[in-house]
Write a protein that holds these residues in place. Structure first.
Motif, PDB file in Angstrom:
ATOM      1  N   MET A  76       0.849  -1.181   0.000  1.00 51.34           N
ATOM      2  CA  MET A  76       0.000   0.000   0.000  1.00 51.34           C
ATOM      3  C   MET A  76       0.895   1.244   0.000  1.00 51.34           C
ATOM      4  SD  MET A  76      -3.014   1.034   2.690  1.00 51.34           S
ATOM      5  CE  MET A  76      -4.310  -0.004   2.066  1.00 51.34           C
ATOM      6  N   SER A  77       0.591   2.187  -0.877  1.00 50.40           N
ATOM      7  CA  SER A  77       1.417   3.391  -0.970  1.00 50.40           C
ATOM      8  C   SER A  77       1.152   4.309   0.219  1.00 50.40           C
ATOM      9  CB  SER A  77       1.126   4.130  -2.277  1.00 50.40           C
ATOM     10  OG  SER A  77      -0.142   4.742  -2.210  1.00 50.40           O
ATOM     11  N   LYS A  78       2.084   5.203   0.431  1.00 51.52           N
ATOM     12  CA  LYS A  78       1.978   6.142   1.543  1.00 51.52           C
ATOM     13  C   LYS A  78       0.738   7.030   1.370  1.00 51.52           C
ATOM     14  CE  LYS A  78       4.647   9.562   4.085  1.00 51.52           C
ATOM     15  NZ  LYS A  78       5.910  10.299   4.171  1.00 51.52           N
ATOM     16  N   LYS A  79       0.466   7.437   0.118  1.00 51.60           N
ATOM     17  CA  LYS A  79      -0.678   8.294  -0.165  1.00 51.60           C
ATOM     18  C   LYS A  79      -1.997   7.579   0.131  1.00 51.60           C
ATOM     19  CE  LYS A  79      -2.641  11.283  -3.689  1.00 51.60           C
ATOM     20  NZ  LYS A  79      -2.528  11.768  -5.061  1.00 51.60           N
ATOM     21  N   SER A  80      -2.114   6.308  -0.298  1.00 52.14           N
ATOM     22  CA  SER A  80      -3.358   5.579  -0.048  1.00 52.14           C
ATOM     23  C   SER A  80      -3.527   5.252   1.436  1.00 52.14           C
ATOM     24  CB  SER A  80      -3.432   4.312  -0.896  1.00 52.14           C
ATOM     25  OG  SER A  80      -2.393   3.433  -0.581  1.00 52.14           O
TER      26      SER A  80
END
Length: 183
Positions: free
Chosen positions: A1-5
């Motif tokens: 999971m990306s930092k933004k999501s």
């Protein structure tokens, strides 16, 4: 999971918790967050300790035009308009803050609430879609929720022209009986 999501999920979880605490229905949560329905239902149970209510959201403008709901709806929408005009607040955050201010006003003035969070959210949506608007009362100058297709030239609000049956509910009658019995 990306930092933004991950940040989006954390923000949406916090937002959902705030809305649940104020009584938002699952449909409102789904509309205002990116969280899955399953996640929202689990979150609701964690916060409230019970399953969320089932059923449809209010879909008619009529409720907001009846006497007491109109007074409360008008109070809320005026708070919301003031807040969005005079701050950086918008969207669901503005609805949350406006609803809290509405509740604070009721608490301070010892008034029983009529407008639920879900109804306040729905009211805001009706204003955004121009299904409702406000008109200025020719008596007191206040801005009250009205239907856009009605005539508003000499509009008189429900506070300046209180209906004959206003306050004559069974609950009010029981309170009067209890007061009389206590005296």
């Amino acid at each position: 999971m990306s930092k933004k999501s991950l940040l989006t999920e954390m923000r949406d979880t916090q937002l959902a918790i705030e809305m649940i605490e104020l009584g938002a229905r699952p449909q409102v949560l789904e509309s205002e967050t990116t969280l899955s329905r399953e996640r929202l239902l689990k979150l609701y149970k964690e916060v409230k300790g019970v399953s969320p209510p089932k059923g449809m959201l209010p879909f008619s403008t009529d409720w907001f035009l009846t006497w007491l709901p109109n007074v409360h709806s008008s109070l809320f929408i005026n708070i919301h308009r003031y807040l969005t005009k005079n701050s950086d607040c918008s969207g669901i955050v503005a609805v949350l803050k406006s609803y809290r201010l509405y509740q604070e006003y009721l608490h301070t003035n010892q008034i029983e609430g009529v407008l639920s969070f879900t109804r306040a959210w729905t009211l805001n949506r009706f204003f955004e879609s121009r299904m409702l608007e406000t008109a200025v009362c020719s008596g007191c100058g206040g801005h009250f929720v009205v239907h856009p297709d009605d005539l508003h030239d000499q509009y008189v609000c429900g506070l300046c022209n209180v209906p004959a049956r206003a306050g004559k509910t069974r609950k009010a009658k029981m309170a009067q009986i209890e007061l009389t019995a206590a005296a």
